[in-house]
Design a protein around this motif. Structure first.
Motif, PDB file in Angstrom:
ATOM      1  N   SER A 138      -8.418 -15.789  20.594  1.00 46.08           N
ATOM      2  CA  SER A 138      -9.206 -15.897  19.377  1.00 46.08           C
ATOM      3  C   SER A 138      -8.575 -16.899  18.446  1.00 46.08           C
ATOM      4  CB  SER A 138      -9.304 -14.530  18.682  1.00 46.08           C
ATOM      5  OG  SER A 138      -9.957 -14.659  17.437  1.00 46.08           O
ATOM      6  N   SER A 139      -9.429 -17.726  17.800  1.00 48.81           N
ATOM      7  CA  SER A 139      -8.938 -18.704  16.843  1.00 48.81           C
ATOM      8  C   SER A 139      -8.781 -18.107  15.460  1.00 48.81           C
ATOM      9  CB  SER A 139      -9.917 -19.898  16.774  1.00 48.81           C
ATOM     10  OG  SER A 139     -11.210 -19.452  16.364  1.00 48.81           O
ATOM     11  N   GLN A 140      -9.171 -16.836  15.288  1.00 52.80           N
ATOM     12  CA  GLN A 140      -9.060 -16.199  14.005  1.00 52.80           C
ATOM     13  C   GLN A 140      -7.676 -15.607  13.844  1.00 52.80           C
ATOM     14  OE1 GLN A 140     -12.243 -13.375  13.986  1.00 52.80           O
ATOM     15  NE2 GLN A 140     -13.848 -14.935  13.977  1.00 52.80           N
ATOM     16  N   GLN A 141      -7.476 -14.984  12.670  1.00 50.90           N
ATOM     17  CA  GLN A 141      -6.225 -14.311  12.419  1.00 50.90           C
ATOM     18  C   GLN A 141      -6.096 -13.122  13.371  1.00 50.90           C
ATOM     19  OE1 GLN A 141      -3.859 -15.342  10.392  1.00 50.90           O
ATOM     20  NE2 GLN A 141      -5.049 -17.121   9.760  1.00 50.90           N
ATOM     21  N   PRO A 142      -4.856 -12.616  13.590  1.00 49.61           N
ATOM     22  CA  PRO A 142      -4.694 -11.461  14.473  1.00 49.61           C
ATOM     23  C   PRO A 142      -5.621 -10.326  14.072  1.00 49.61           C
ATOM     24  CG  PRO A 142      -2.563 -12.397  13.902  1.00 49.61           C
ATOM     25  CD  PRO A 142      -3.584 -13.145  13.102  1.00 49.61           C
ATOM     26  N   GLY A 143      -6.345  -9.789  15.060  1.00 56.42           N
ATOM     27  CA  GLY A 143      -7.329  -8.766  14.786  1.00 56.42           C
ATOM     28  C   GLY A 143      -6.694  -7.439  14.398  1.00 56.42           C
ATOM     29  N   ASP A 186     -17.302  -8.744  24.926  1.00 51.10           N
ATOM     30  CA  ASP A 186     -17.538  -7.731  23.894  1.00 51.10           C
ATOM     31  C   ASP A 186     -16.323  -7.671  22.977  1.00 51.10           C
ATOM     32  OD1 ASP A 186     -17.897  -5.386  22.380  1.00 51.10           O
ATOM     33  OD2 ASP A 186     -19.095  -4.466  23.966  1.00 51.10           O
ATOM     34  N   PRO A 187     -16.491  -7.956  21.685  1.00 51.97           N
ATOM     35  CA  PRO A 187     -15.330  -7.948  20.772  1.00 51.97           C
ATOM     36  C   PRO A 187     -14.608  -6.606  20.733  1.00 51.97           C
ATOM     37  CG  PRO A 187     -17.229  -8.999  19.738  1.00 51.97           C
ATOM     38  CD  PRO A 187     -17.728  -8.380  21.003  1.00 51.97           C
ATOM     39  N   MET A 188     -15.352  -5.510  20.841  1.00 58.05           N
ATOM     40  CA  MET A 188     -14.713  -4.197  20.815  1.00 58.05           C
ATOM     41  C   MET A 188     -13.805  -4.004  22.024  1.00 58.05           C
ATOM     42  SD  MET A 188     -14.545  -0.883  21.979  1.00 58.05           S
ATOM     43  CE  MET A 188     -16.016  -0.745  23.003  1.00 58.05           C
ATOM     44  N   HIS A 189     -14.241  -4.452  23.181  1.00 59.44           N
ATOM     45  CA  HIS A 189     -13.414  -4.341  24.385  1.00 59.44           C
ATOM     46  C   HIS A 189     -12.117  -5.138  24.208  1.00 59.44           C
ATOM     47  CE1 HIS A 189     -16.807  -3.041  27.356  1.00 59.44           C
ATOM     48  NE2 HIS A 189     -16.991  -2.551  26.138  1.00 59.44           N
ATOM     49  N   GLY A 190     -12.247  -6.329  23.626  1.00 56.78           N
ATOM     50  CA  GLY A 190     -11.053  -7.132  23.378  1.00 56.78           C
ATOM     51  C   GLY A 190     -10.109  -6.465  22.406  1.00 56.78           C
ATOM     52  N   ARG A 191     -10.632  -5.823  21.380  1.00 54.91           N
ATOM     53  CA  ARG A 191      -9.781  -5.137  20.395  1.00 54.91           C
ATOM     54  C   ARG A 191      -9.033  -3.969  21.037  1.00 54.91           C
ATOM     55  NH1 ARG A 191     -12.907  -3.301  15.277  1.00 54.91           N
ATOM     56  NH2 ARG A 191     -10.791  -2.617  14.739  1.00 54.91           N
ATOM     57  N   VAL A 192      -9.692  -3.278  21.957  1.00 55.85           N
ATOM     58  CA  VAL A 192      -9.022  -2.168  22.643  1.00 55.85           C
ATOM     59  C   VAL A 192      -7.826  -2.689  23.440  1.00 55.85           C
ATOM     60  CG1 VAL A 192      -9.274  -0.433  24.461  1.00 55.85           C
ATOM     61  CG2 VAL A 192     -11.066  -0.695  22.731  1.00 55.85           C
ATOM     62  N   LEU A 193      -8.035  -3.762  24.185  1.00 53.73           N
ATOM     63  CA  LEU A 193      -6.928  -4.337  24.954  1.00 53.73           C
ATOM     64  C   LEU A 193      -5.810  -4.822  24.045  1.00 53.73           C
ATOM     65  CD1 LEU A 193      -8.645  -6.413  27.806  1.00 53.73           C
ATOM     66  CD2 LEU A 193      -7.196  -4.397  28.052  1.00 53.73           C
ATOM     67  N   TYR A 236      -1.903  -3.491  23.936  1.00 54.81           N
ATOM     68  CA  TYR A 236      -0.792  -4.434  24.140  1.00 54.81           C
ATOM     69  C   TYR A 236       0.193  -4.400  22.965  1.00 54.81           C
ATOM     70  CZ  TYR A 236       1.671  -8.839  24.932  1.00 54.81           C
ATOM     71  OH  TYR A 236       2.643  -9.782  25.112  1.00 54.81           O
ATOM     72  N   LYS A 237      -0.346  -4.423  21.751  1.00 55.97           N
ATOM     73  CA  LYS A 237       0.526  -4.451  20.570  1.00 55.97           C
ATOM     74  C   LYS A 237       1.333  -3.166  20.430  1.00 55.97           C
ATOM     75  CE  LYS A 237      -2.511  -7.539  17.943  1.00 55.97           C
ATOM     76  NZ  LYS A 237      -3.414  -7.660  16.787  1.00 55.97           N
ATOM     77  N   LYS A 238       0.699  -2.037  20.697  1.00 57.98           N
ATOM     78  CA  LYS A 238       1.387  -0.766  20.527  1.00 57.98           C
ATOM     79  C   LYS A 238       2.487  -0.561  21.556  1.00 57.98           C
ATOM     80  CE  LYS A 238      -0.292   1.508  17.004  1.00 57.98           C
ATOM     81  NZ  LYS A 238       0.580   2.080  15.947  1.00 57.98           N
ATOM     82  N   LEU A 239       2.281  -1.040  22.759  1.00 56.99           N
ATOM     83  CA  LEU A 239       3.286  -0.855  23.800  1.00 56.99           C
ATOM     84  C   LEU A 239       4.412  -1.870  23.701  1.00 56.99           C
ATOM     85  CD1 LEU A 239       1.109   0.004  26.946  1.00 56.99           C
ATOM     86  CD2 LEU A 239       2.507   1.559  25.590  1.00 56.99           C
ATOM     87  N   THR A 240       4.104  -3.084  23.305  1.00 57.90           N
ATOM     88  CA  THR A 240       5.113  -4.142  23.260  1.00 57.90           C
ATOM     89  C   THR A 240       5.724  -4.335  21.882  1.00 57.90           C
ATOM     90  OG1 THR A 240       3.470  -5.874  22.805  1.00 57.90           O
ATOM     91  CG2 THR A 240       3.915  -5.344  25.119  1.00 57.90           C
ATOM     92  N   GLY A 241       5.052  -3.854  20.839  1.00 54.95           N
ATOM     93  CA  GLY A 241       5.541  -4.078  19.486  1.00 54.95           C
ATOM     94  C   GLY A 241       5.160  -5.430  18.918  1.00 54.95           C
ATOM     95  N   PHE A 243       0.986 -10.074  17.203  1.00 53.12           N
ATOM     96  CA  PHE A 243       0.037 -11.158  17.412  1.00 53.12           C
ATOM     97  C   PHE A 243      -0.873 -10.850  18.597  1.00 53.12           C
ATOM     98  CE2 PHE A 243       3.871 -12.949  15.537  1.00 53.12           C
ATOM     99  CZ  PHE A 243       3.349 -13.569  14.413  1.00 53.12           C
ATOM    100  N   ASP A 244      -2.064 -11.410  18.547  1.00 55.28           N
ATOM    101  CA  ASP A 244      -3.010 -11.243  19.644  1.00 55.28           C
ATOM    102  C   ASP A 244      -2.545 -12.018  20.872  1.00 55.28           C
ATOM    103  OD1 ASP A 244      -4.586  -9.677  18.075  1.00 55.28           O
ATOM    104  OD2 ASP A 244      -6.004 -11.253  17.531  1.00 55.28           O
ATOM    105  N   CYS A 245      -3.017 -11.611  22.012  1.00 55.76           N
ATOM    106  CA  CYS A 245      -2.678 -12.298  23.257  1.00 55.76           C
ATOM    107  C   CYS A 245      -3.971 -12.588  24.010  1.00 55.76           C
ATOM    108  CB  CYS A 245      -1.746 -11.440  24.111  1.00 55.76           C
ATOM    109  SG  CYS A 245      -2.495  -9.877  24.629  1.00 55.76           S
ATOM    110  N   ALA A 246      -3.873 -13.433  25.021  1.00 46.89           N
ATOM    111  CA  ALA A 246      -5.032 -13.767  25.835  1.00 46.89           C
ATOM    112  C   ALA A 246      -5.478 -12.553  26.636  1.00 46.89           C
ATOM    113  CB  ALA A 246      -4.704 -14.922  26.773  1.00 46.89           C
ATOM    114  N   LEU A 247      -6.780 -12.430  26.835  1.00 46.41           N
ATOM    115  CA  LEU A 247      -7.309 -11.301  27.599  1.00 46.41           C
ATOM    116  C   LEU A 247      -7.055 -11.454  29.087  1.00 46.41           C
ATOM    117  CD1 LEU A 247     -10.704 -10.677  25.754  1.00 46.41           C
ATOM    118  CD2 LEU A 247      -8.444  -9.703  25.316  1.00 46.41           C
TER     119      LEU A 247
END
Length: 405
Positions: free
Chosen positions: A118-123, A192-199, A203-208, A211-215
């Motif tokens: 995503s080119s936007q700020q971290p979701g 689907d943006p919601m699916h991306g947010r779930v991933l 990722y963020k919760k497990l790795t700490g 920032f967003d990462c590629a799907l």
């Protein structure tokens, strides 16, 4: 000579050069005019000459008392910034122009849609309830046609289940059960943006990471997926597998447990694919729901989804304890999962009770899955503390021969 006399001496020197070098402006500050038509070399020579004069007679002190807003009125600065008829800009270096064009394009660069970046700020993180509500508002009729809510039994098996099996699910809870099974039929849609947010949340919760990462990418293998695309590992569990992971990391009661199991999955000897193992536990939960193993507890709580979530977490906790206590490795995963499925379907109430006790002790700081406190039961001589390594120290494995798929 004092400071005052020195100042007068300086003013006398400036006054002596008035006729040749300048005039007194309306604000009683000296202005040095230049001819209107001068080329750049002439302006530079005048500038150097005036600078030499100031250096020689000490008139540089006059600039220190000049307000910044008045600097633009100074004759030398006017000459340097005024475009005259005889002063033309030189040819600009082509490399400079290319660099400027590249820099101007930075804000308008759009990533490849297939990369999932995503080119936007971290979701923002997404909660389990928000993701569930998303599915509740969708038209899932096409997926609902595929589900088989219960196991079809015939002959003696049907008679035995009727006489000695668990009770049937209450009529008012069957729609909620069907929703769970329908979500398990839905795949991962990267558009689907919601699916991306779930991933991203998982990722963020497990790795700490913040920032967003590629799907799609190798970083998903670090989390325990089999390849660069998590969608390929959801067979048999669908998007429900991701919802269970989301529940595990977003619930404050189970987050610590999830992080400890994630650490255990990175052990240099006992490592296992965390997310792939989670998908298999979701599959066990689906089977237990279809075989009505959870109906008694669902009827008691008058809810289905919270019971399925707790059953999933309890089963994952039991697997982690067995894996650690019995020194299991990736080659044992097939046998561990088979035994785990039998136990989970036979004694779901026992697993749920174990989870409640564990979470209560964790909230009070009395126990830890990977801590020094021993678990109940015999663990054998190999129940010493384990050491852990980082994600970067992991080695790639093939999971097809281990029974994880």
């Amino acid at each position: 000579m004092n400071e005052k006399s020195s100042s007068f001496g300086t003013e006398d020197k400036i006054r002596d050069g008035q006729a040749a070098n300048g005039r007194c402006g309306p604000d009683c500050r000296w202005v040095f005019p230049l001819p209107v038509k001068k080329n750049l070399s002439q302006v530079e020579s005048v500038s150097v000459g005036q600078s030499s004069l100031y250096k020689d007679n000490g008139a540089l002190m006059a600039f220190r008392g000049m307000p910044i807003s008045e600097l633009k009125n100074h004759g030398i600065l006017q000459a340097l910034t005024t475009e005259t008829n005889g002063w033309q800009l030189g040819v600009v270096n082509p490399e400079v122009l290319r660099a400027q064009e590249e820099w101007d394009m930075v804000d308008t660069i759009h990533p490849d849609p297939e990369s999932g970046v995503s080119s936007q700020q971290p979701g923002q993180l997404i909660s389990f309830s928000e993701a569930l509500q998303h599915f509740q508002t969708l038209d899932l009729s096409s997926f609902k046609k595929r589900i088989q809510p219960t196991i079809r039994r015939t002959g003696l098996a049907a008679l035995r289940h009727c006489l000695f099996g668990p009770p049937k699910l209450h009529q008012g809870l069957r729609e909620e059960r069907d929703l769970v099974l329908t979500i398990a039929q839905c795949g991962l849609d990267s558009q689907d943006p919601m699916h991306g947010r779930v991933l991203q949340t998982i990722y963020k919760k497990l790795t700490g990471s913040k920032f967003d990462c590629a799907l799609h990418g190798d970083h998903w293998e670090d989390l325990g997926f089999q390849g660069a695309n998590p969608a390929t590992d959801l067979r048999g569990a669908g998007f429900l597998a991701l919802l269970h992971l989301l529940y595990l990391v977003m619930d404050s009661k189970t987050l610590l447990m999830a992080q400890e199991i994630f650490r255990l999955s990175h052990h240099h000897i006992q490592q296992f694919p965390f997310c792939l193992m989670s998908v298999n536990i979701t599959r066990i939960a689906i089977q237990a729901l279809r075989e009505e193993c959870l109906s008694r507890e669902c009827n008691r709580r008058q809810k289905v989804i919270p019971v399925v979530n707790s059953f999933y977490a309890a089963t994952f906790l039991h697997l982690a304890r067995v894996w650690r206590a019995q020194q299991r490795t990736i080659s044992d995963s097939g046998f561990v999962l088979k035994d785990l499925e039998v136990l989970a379907k036979k004694s779901p109430k026992r697993l749920l009770k174990t989870l409640d006790v564990y979470l209560t002790r964790v909230s009070k700081g009395q126990t830890s899955l990977l801590g020094t406190q021993k678990c109940s039961g015999s663990e054998g001589p190999h129940s010493k503390d384990l050491t852990f390594t980082g994600v970067c120290d992991l080695q790639s494995h093939s999971f097809e021969s281990t029974g994880l798929i």
